[in-house]
Design a protein around this motif. Structure first.
Motif, PDB file in Angstrom:
ATOM      1  N   LEU A 165      -8.027 -26.219 -26.234  1.00  0.00           N
ATOM      2  CA  LEU A 165      -7.606 -27.025 -27.135  1.00  0.00           C
ATOM      3  C   LEU A 165      -7.511 -28.525 -26.518  1.00  0.00           C
ATOM      4  N   GLN A 166      -7.144 -28.483 -25.042  1.00  0.00           N
ATOM      5  CA  GLN A 166      -7.305 -29.919 -24.317  1.00  0.00           C
ATOM      6  C   GLN A 166      -8.677 -30.533 -24.573  1.00  0.00           C
ATOM      7  N   ALA A 167      -9.814 -29.617 -24.249  1.00  0.00           N
ATOM      8  CA  ALA A 167     -10.944 -30.074 -24.476  1.00  0.00           C
ATOM      9  C   ALA A 167     -11.473 -30.502 -25.800  1.00  0.00           C
ATOM     10  N   CYS A 168     -11.172 -29.947 -26.793  1.00  0.00           N
ATOM     11  CA  CYS A 168     -11.290 -30.313 -27.927  1.00  0.00           C
ATOM     12  C   CYS A 168     -10.835 -31.791 -28.427  1.00  0.00           C
ATOM     13  N   VAL A 169      -9.473 -31.656 -28.196  1.00  0.00           N
ATOM     14  CA  VAL A 169      -8.680 -32.948 -28.463  1.00  0.00           C
ATOM     15  C   VAL A 169      -9.499 -34.096 -27.653  1.00  0.00           C
ATOM     16  N   GLN A 170      -9.955 -33.979 -26.207  1.00  0.00           N
ATOM     17  CA  GLN A 170     -10.572 -35.238 -25.575  1.00  0.00           C
ATOM     18  C   GLN A 170     -11.918 -35.406 -26.142  1.00  0.00           C
TER      19      GLN A 170
END
Length: 266
Positions: A165-170
């Motif tokens: 999720l962190q990677a998706c948002v970034q």
């Protein structure tokens, strides 16, 4: 009045007793003079593919709303998904075409923010703790940064999902201040429960409520019970609370119009 020309719509969920979409969308249909009926369908995750295949062949079915735990799995069963659903990897609304094709999209994120703003709460400049990393959490995380959130901490039982999720948002917001952390509200302005914890009696609390303080805003996406145990405790501690129904109410118009495939004359 239900007749042979009435169009069918349904919500797929497991469990299904908590859902409030049927009464809200049926009210919307009545207000917009739509000859349709919206019903709950209790579908286990292992049966989802079989059920969806059958629904494709139901010629008087026009649309579906998808909720926990089916949002991510349903994205892979659609023939086409919109930009938001593609970025998030899950859907919460599906339109069935006359040919039986399924077109999905995701309205959770914008509906969540609209629900907050409708109650006078803004994510802008807020330090936010997000509990959960599923389809709804992903949609919410993306929408929070669109709305100007300052920082976001993701806490999830499975760290790999939180990191994804962190990677998706970034990827969507390269400058986003986002990290994976513990379910510890200290140092945050807003705490959002985007897990299913609190839906069933006896569920563990998603957070140690002793760590909350009255300056925080406690936010829930579960619609029933209206006040989950942790949200109720937050309210007693003096926190501002925001119930899940506001998120759903903000989405109803968007979801209904999408399922119908037109403006419904409004």
């Amino acid at each position: 009045m239900i007749t042979g020309t009435t169009r069918l719509f349904a919500i797929l969920a497991d469990p299904v007793g908590h859902v409030q979409a049927p009464q809200m969308i049926n009210t919307w249909f009545e207000a917009h003079q739509i000859d349709g009926i919206f019903v709950p369908l209790h579908v286990h995750l292992d049966d989802l593919q079989t059920v969806v295949q059958g629904l494709r062949a139901l010629h008087n079915l026009d649309g579906l709303v998808i909720t926990m735990p089916h949002k991510t799995a349903m994205a892979a069963l659609c023939d086409e998904v919109g930009a938001a659903a593609r970025a998030i990897g899950s859907v919460n609304t599906v339109r069935r075409t006359p040919e039986g094709r399924l077109i999905g999209d995701m309205f959770d994120g914008h509906g969540f923010v609209a629900g907050l703003e409708g109650q006078g709460i803004t994510p802008q400049g807020q330090r936010i703790l997000l509990l959960g990393a599923g389809g709804a959490a992903t949609a919410i995380a993306l929408a929070l940064f669109e709305a100007g959130a300052a920082t976001l901490t993701i806490a999830n039982r499975t760290q790999a999902k939180a990191e994804a999720l962190q990677a998706c948002v970034q990827a969507a917001h390269p400058g986003a201040q986002i990290e994976v952390g513990a379910p510890d509200p200290r140092g945050h302005d807003m705490v959002i429960n985007a897990t299913s914890l609190g839906m069933k009696p006896g569920d563990a609390l998603p957070i140690d409520t002793a760590l909350l303080d009255p300056t925080m805003t406690a936010v829930e996406i579960i619609t029933k019970p209206e006040f989950t145990p942790w949200l109720d405790q937050a309210r007693k501690l003096g926190c501002r609370t925001h119930i899940g129904r506001h998120m759903l109410q903000a989405q109803i118009d968007q979801m209904a119009r999408f399922m119908l495939g037109h403006d419904a004359g409004a």
